[in-house]
Motif scaffolding. Sequence first.
Motif, PDB file in Angstrom:
ATOM      1  N   PRO A   1       0.819  -1.226   0.000  1.00  0.00           N
ATOM      2  CA  PRO A   1       0.000   0.000   0.000  1.00  0.00           C
ATOM      3  C   PRO A   1       0.849   1.271   0.000  1.00  0.00           C
ATOM      4  CG  PRO A   1      -0.833  -1.553   1.610  1.00  0.00           C
ATOM      5  CD  PRO A   1       0.462  -2.111   1.109  1.00  0.00           C
ATOM      6  N   LEU A   2       1.923   1.261   0.769  1.00  0.00           N
ATOM      7  CA  LEU A   2       2.729   2.484   0.830  1.00  0.00           C
ATOM      8  C   LEU A   2       3.487   2.706  -0.478  1.00  0.00           C
ATOM      9  CD1 LEU A   2       4.125   2.469   4.468  1.00  0.00           C
ATOM     10  CD2 LEU A   2       2.444   4.007   3.454  1.00  0.00           C
ATOM     11  N   LEU A   3       3.640   1.658  -1.236  1.00  0.00           N
ATOM     12  CA  LEU A   3       4.354   1.755  -2.491  1.00  0.00           C
ATOM     13  C   LEU A   3       3.420   2.133  -3.644  1.00  0.00           C
ATOM     14  CD1 LEU A   3       7.345   1.235  -2.750  1.00  0.00           C
ATOM     15  CD2 LEU A   3       6.873  -1.085  -3.498  1.00  0.00           C
ATOM     16  N   SER A   4       2.108   2.189  -3.341  1.00  0.00           N
ATOM     17  CA  SER A   4       1.143   2.324  -4.438  1.00  0.00           C
ATOM     18  C   SER A   4       1.314   3.584  -5.298  1.00  0.00           C
ATOM     19  CB  SER A   4      -0.283   2.205  -3.917  1.00  0.00           C
ATOM     20  OG  SER A   4      -0.515   3.175  -2.931  1.00  0.00           O
ATOM     21  N   PRO A   5       1.689   4.746  -4.752  1.00  0.00           N
ATOM     22  CA  PRO A   5       1.882   5.885  -5.654  1.00  0.00           C
ATOM     23  C   PRO A   5       2.987   5.602  -6.679  1.00  0.00           C
ATOM     24  CG  PRO A   5       1.924   6.597  -3.371  1.00  0.00           C
ATOM     25  CD  PRO A   5       1.939   5.107  -3.362  1.00  0.00           C
ATOM     26  N   MET A   6       4.048   4.948  -6.203  1.00  0.00           N
ATOM     27  CA  MET A   6       5.150   4.608  -7.096  1.00  0.00           C
ATOM     28  C   MET A   6       4.703   3.578  -8.127  1.00  0.00           C
ATOM     29  SD  MET A   6       8.050   5.750  -7.468  1.00  0.00           S
ATOM     30  CE  MET A   6       8.937   6.331  -6.038  1.00  0.00           C
ATOM     31  N   THR A   7       3.907   2.631  -7.674  1.00  0.00           N
ATOM     32  CA  THR A   7       3.422   1.601  -8.589  1.00  0.00           C
ATOM     33  C   THR A   7       2.554   2.222  -9.689  1.00  0.00           C
ATOM     34  OG1 THR A   7       3.374   0.158  -6.679  1.00  0.00           O
ATOM     35  CG2 THR A   7       2.391  -0.692  -8.677  1.00  0.00           C
ATOM     36  N   LEU A   8       1.708   3.164  -9.292  1.00  0.00           N
ATOM     37  CA  LEU A   8       0.866   3.821 -10.299  1.00  0.00           C
ATOM     38  C   LEU A   8       1.731   4.556 -11.310  1.00  0.00           C
ATOM     39  CD1 LEU A   8      -1.872   4.829 -11.383  1.00  0.00           C
ATOM     40  CD2 LEU A   8      -1.554   6.843  -9.963  1.00  0.00           C
ATOM     41  N   PHE A   9       2.716   5.275 -10.803  1.00  0.00           N
ATOM     42  CA  PHE A   9       3.613   6.009 -11.692  1.00  0.00           C
ATOM     43  C   PHE A   9       4.272   5.043 -12.676  1.00  0.00           C
ATOM     44  CE2 PHE A   9       8.098   7.127 -12.376  1.00  0.00           C
ATOM     45  CZ  PHE A   9       7.921   8.257 -13.156  1.00  0.00           C
ATOM     46  N   LEU A  10       4.785   3.924 -12.150  1.00  0.00           N
ATOM     47  CA  LEU A  10       5.470   2.962 -13.015  1.00  0.00           C
ATOM     48  C   LEU A  10       4.487   2.280 -13.966  1.00  0.00           C
ATOM     49  CD1 LEU A  10       8.082   1.374 -10.609  1.00  0.00           C
ATOM     50  CD2 LEU A  10       8.483   2.934 -12.502  1.00  0.00           C
ATOM     51  N   LEU A  11       3.276   2.096 -13.493  1.00  0.00           N
ATOM     52  CA  LEU A  11       2.244   1.499 -14.356  1.00  0.00           C
ATOM     53  C   LEU A  11       2.048   2.373 -15.591  1.00  0.00           C
ATOM     54  CD1 LEU A  11       0.322  -0.956 -13.953  1.00  0.00           C
ATOM     55  CD2 LEU A  11      -1.435   0.683 -13.321  1.00  0.00           C
ATOM     56  N   ILE A  12       1.928   3.674 -15.350  1.00  0.00           N
ATOM     57  CA  ILE A  12       1.722   4.590 -16.472  1.00  0.00           C
ATOM     58  C   ILE A  12       2.968   4.636 -17.365  1.00  0.00           C
ATOM     59  CG2 ILE A  12       1.356   7.010 -17.083  1.00  0.00           C
ATOM     60  CD1 ILE A  12      -0.400   7.191 -14.557  1.00  0.00           C
ATOM     61  N   MET A  13       4.130   4.741 -16.728  1.00  0.00           N
ATOM     62  CA  MET A  13       5.363   4.832 -17.522  1.00  0.00           C
ATOM     63  C   MET A  13       5.582   3.571 -18.362  1.00  0.00           C
ATOM     64  SD  MET A  13       6.219   7.778 -16.957  1.00  0.00           S
ATOM     65  CE  MET A  13       7.742   7.932 -17.880  1.00  0.00           C
ATOM     66  N   ASN A  14       5.289   2.414 -17.773  1.00  0.00           N
ATOM     67  CA  ASN A  14       5.497   1.159 -18.504  1.00  0.00           C
ATOM     68  C   ASN A  14       4.467   0.979 -19.608  1.00  0.00           C
ATOM     69  OD1 ASN A  14       7.666  -0.931 -17.322  1.00  0.00           O
ATOM     70  ND2 ASN A  14       7.014   0.489 -15.745  1.00  0.00           N
ATOM     71  N   THR A  15       3.261   1.471 -19.364  1.00  0.00           N
ATOM     72  CA  THR A  15       2.256   1.405 -20.424  1.00  0.00           C
ATOM     73  C   THR A  15       2.717   2.261 -21.607  1.00  0.00           C
ATOM     74  OG1 THR A  15       0.593   1.237 -18.716  1.00  0.00           O
ATOM     75  CG2 THR A  15      -0.192   1.674 -20.932  1.00  0.00           C
ATOM     76  N   LEU A  16       3.171   3.464 -21.285  1.00  0.00           N
ATOM     77  CA  LEU A  16       3.650   4.354 -22.351  1.00  0.00           C
ATOM     78  C   LEU A  16       4.852   3.741 -23.055  1.00  0.00           C
ATOM     79  CD1 LEU A  16       3.316   7.865 -20.688  1.00  0.00           C
ATOM     80  CD2 LEU A  16       1.826   6.798 -22.375  1.00  0.00           C
ATOM     81  N   TYR A  17       5.712   3.103 -22.264  1.00  0.00           N
ATOM     82  CA  TYR A  17       6.886   2.441 -22.838  1.00  0.00           C
ATOM     83  C   TYR A  17       6.448   1.346 -23.810  1.00  0.00           C
ATOM     84  CZ  TYR A  17      10.897  -0.779 -22.914  1.00  0.00           C
ATOM     85  OH  TYR A  17      11.909  -1.622 -23.308  1.00  0.00           O
ATOM     86  N   GLY A  18       5.502   0.528 -23.355  1.00  0.00           N
ATOM     87  CA  GLY A  18       5.015  -0.561 -24.211  1.00  0.00           C
ATOM     88  C   GLY A  18       4.397  -0.036 -25.489  1.00  0.00           C
ATOM     89  N   PHE A  19       3.742   1.105 -25.388  1.00  0.00           N
ATOM     90  CA  PHE A  19       3.077   1.641 -26.565  1.00  0.00           C
ATOM     91  C   PHE A  19       4.044   2.348 -27.513  1.00  0.00           C
ATOM     92  CE2 PHE A  19      -1.015   0.764 -24.754  1.00  0.00           C
ATOM     93  CZ  PHE A  19      -1.827   0.668 -25.869  1.00  0.00           C
ATOM     94  N   PHE A  20       4.982   3.097 -26.936  1.00  0.00           N
ATOM     95  CA  PHE A  20       5.741   4.005 -27.801  1.00  0.00           C
ATOM     96  C   PHE A  20       7.225   3.694 -27.923  1.00  0.00           C
ATOM     97  CE2 PHE A  20       2.183   6.760 -26.516  1.00  0.00           C
ATOM     98  CZ  PHE A  20       1.664   6.971 -27.776  1.00  0.00           C
ATOM     99  N   GLN A  21       7.844   3.193 -26.853  1.00  0.00           N
ATOM    100  CA  GLN A  21       9.301   3.220 -26.863  1.00  0.00           C
ATOM    101  C   GLN A  21       9.969   1.912 -27.238  1.00  0.00           C
ATOM    102  OE1 GLN A  21      10.297   5.033 -23.155  1.00  0.00           O
ATOM    103  NE2 GLN A  21       9.362   6.954 -23.781  1.00  0.00           N
ATOM    104  N   VAL A  22       9.195   0.907 -27.583  1.00  0.00           N
ATOM    105  CA  VAL A  22       9.800  -0.358 -27.956  1.00  0.00           C
ATOM    106  C   VAL A  22      10.184  -0.343 -29.423  1.00  0.00           C
ATOM    107  CG1 VAL A  22       8.658  -1.718 -26.248  1.00  0.00           C
ATOM    108  CG2 VAL A  22       7.517  -1.233 -28.397  1.00  0.00           C
TER     109      VAL A  22
END
Lengths: 292, 438
Positions: A206-227
């Motif tokens: 739970p305490l890590l959740s803000p970081m997880t959300l951030f990484l979720l978004i960054m990884n989604t964007l990575y999967g979509f655009f940066q591969v």
Amino acid sequence: MQSRFPGRLLPYLLLSPSVVIVIVFLIIPSIQSLYYSFFRVSPFGDRLVYVAFDNFIKLLNPDYLNSFIVTLVFTGAIVVIGLAVCLALALVANQKVAGIGLYRTALIWPYALSPAVAGTIWALVFDPSTGAFSYFISLVSGTMPNWRTNGTFAVVVITLAAMWKMVGYNVIFFLAGLQTIPRELIEASEIDGAGALTRFLKITFPLLSPMTLFLLIMNTLYGFFQVFGLIDVMTEGGPARATEVLVYKLYYDGFISLKTGYASAQSIVLFVFVAGLTLLQFRFAKRWVFYQ
Amino acid sequence: MKENRYFVLILAGLLVAAFAVGITSTAAQAVTKITFWHAMSAKRMPAVNRIVEGFNATHPDIKVEPQFSGKYKEVLAKAIAAARGGSPPHIVQVYEVGTQTMLDSGAIVPIFKIAKPGEIDWGDIIVPIKDYYAVDGKLYSMPFNSSTSILYYNKDLFRKAGLDPTKPPTTFAEMEKIGEKIVKSGVAPNAVSFGWPDWQFEQMHTLHQQFYADHQNGRAGRATKVFGNREFGVRVVSEWTKWAKKGVFLYGGPEYSANKAFLAQKIAMLYQSTSSVGSITKAAKFEVGTSFLPRLQGYPRGNTVIGGATLWTMKGHSQKEYDAVWEFYKYLVRPEVSAQWHKDTGYFPSTNSAVKLLMDQGWFSEHPNHLTAFLEILTGVKVPASQGVRLGPFVAIRQAFRTALEKSVEGKLSPQEAMDEYAAEANRLLKEYNELYQ
């Protein structure tokens, strides 16, 4: 205490470089893309034929839908499996072990490589006829996996390469997140008799959740655009379009096949889709992200 | 407060200075600078630089600046972006499949417009090269690196498999038989692979005197259909697919990616551009043989087709610069320059005089693998079907073909289904492209 800018001009002047950059490199091209998406454009852009929504209607063909599915599977794997593995690695790297600095550096390493270099390394290791990995597989199983013809295997290799590439980035952020968790909470839970798993589920995660959300978004964007770099170097979208993710198809149709109008329509769709996805993540996130 | 003003002043000053530097540097240009974008990677790059250095040394008033700009397709994309942005280079190397795109672009200066009469003997240009690139008998771009496809084979592996190293396959049937023998003997996991698989499919058409597209391959008028899904095209893809199922054929990916398997002795034969002859003979740790592409029996004889690229001159420059470009083109066809280019790379020299020079030097008797491509293309039959294909959206059509071939080889579609899918896609691309130029 609030200090004020002297004069009215200076703040605008200081802001102007970034405003100019945003206008020139983001706003104008976006408007152009929207404009071109209603035309069929000659390779050199000297001839335009108005086709109304033809470019968008064409997106309903099986090739584009295939590309859509490939992207979703691919991004899904990066986000779910990739983040889970990285969280585990970060938890391990957060321990007090001798030589931890070395492990951490090694974990972060892949992120420092450019996609082209990473792609070349993976292409070499997995080369169907000369790669080290293919050699071991053939020793063990007797057959040679060939991602130049086997689409499923190609997707697996690209996904692994993409996840590997993001390990450093994800681990750094997870580590940073882990280090902000107050020691007292952990100690208190230990005194209360919580096991490692309970502690992880009730406190760390739970305490890590803000970081997880951030990484979720960054990884989604990575999967979509940066591969793009990985795919361009390794498979060029093949075999038989098995690894043709949306952004690679857009590049290929726009810059290699020189169909500017069709590619513009794709970019509009991609933009809307990713914007929607990000908004959704933020809205959904309110329910479970715990900001301290 | 004051410091902020100074900061603004400094910023403004820097901007002015930057402009001033820009202006003076253009004004100080005494030598004519010619930008030349090319796609010659690996061993081909030093060969290009060698030509350019030789030219610059003999022409002190001109400076040609070569710039490696990526693969062929990337060079073309970059040139288009530059032309659209109003700052095209002087010379761009464009691959043969981009020919129709360049002709339609409205962004080029045809070579006959900058040529000074009598300074280049066009009759000296090797005939198949001139035939491929000429439009109504006129050259629009400068022949530079021309190649064709030949069969490379590993003589050591042939011996190990108990085959005669002087008898490479000449027909599809022999290829299959020899291939099976190689695979069964265990000297290599597979027998044959192709570089540029899409181009090899074009080669098969021209080699058997079959048109690849209507309107005489798009040379007598704009092509509207490809013939890949007709009897001949399906036959070729069926053969290849059959080879793949038997493990004889290893699909090696686009462009030059199959070379690695050949050099690593994982296959014993390779269809590849003659432009690899230099790098393959140098890198191979075995005896390399070369021969003509195997044929299907029962079809008329045609010829292999030219590949490679030509140099296009872009619009938007001064007459003085075009004169300099012309000087550079004249230098390129000098027999000694053209011959050296051939020695370094394996590409055809562009002129017959260069061939004579190479022969007189004894080059061919010492390097017989460099001779194969000449004999192959010069002994073929000269017919319209083997002159070369000219299609507007050729790059996209090639991709459609590769996708279909991959589906067929992988067994996802039957050869007929795969070729139907390819033809439907290609015909749609042609229709859309042609509508732009009606």
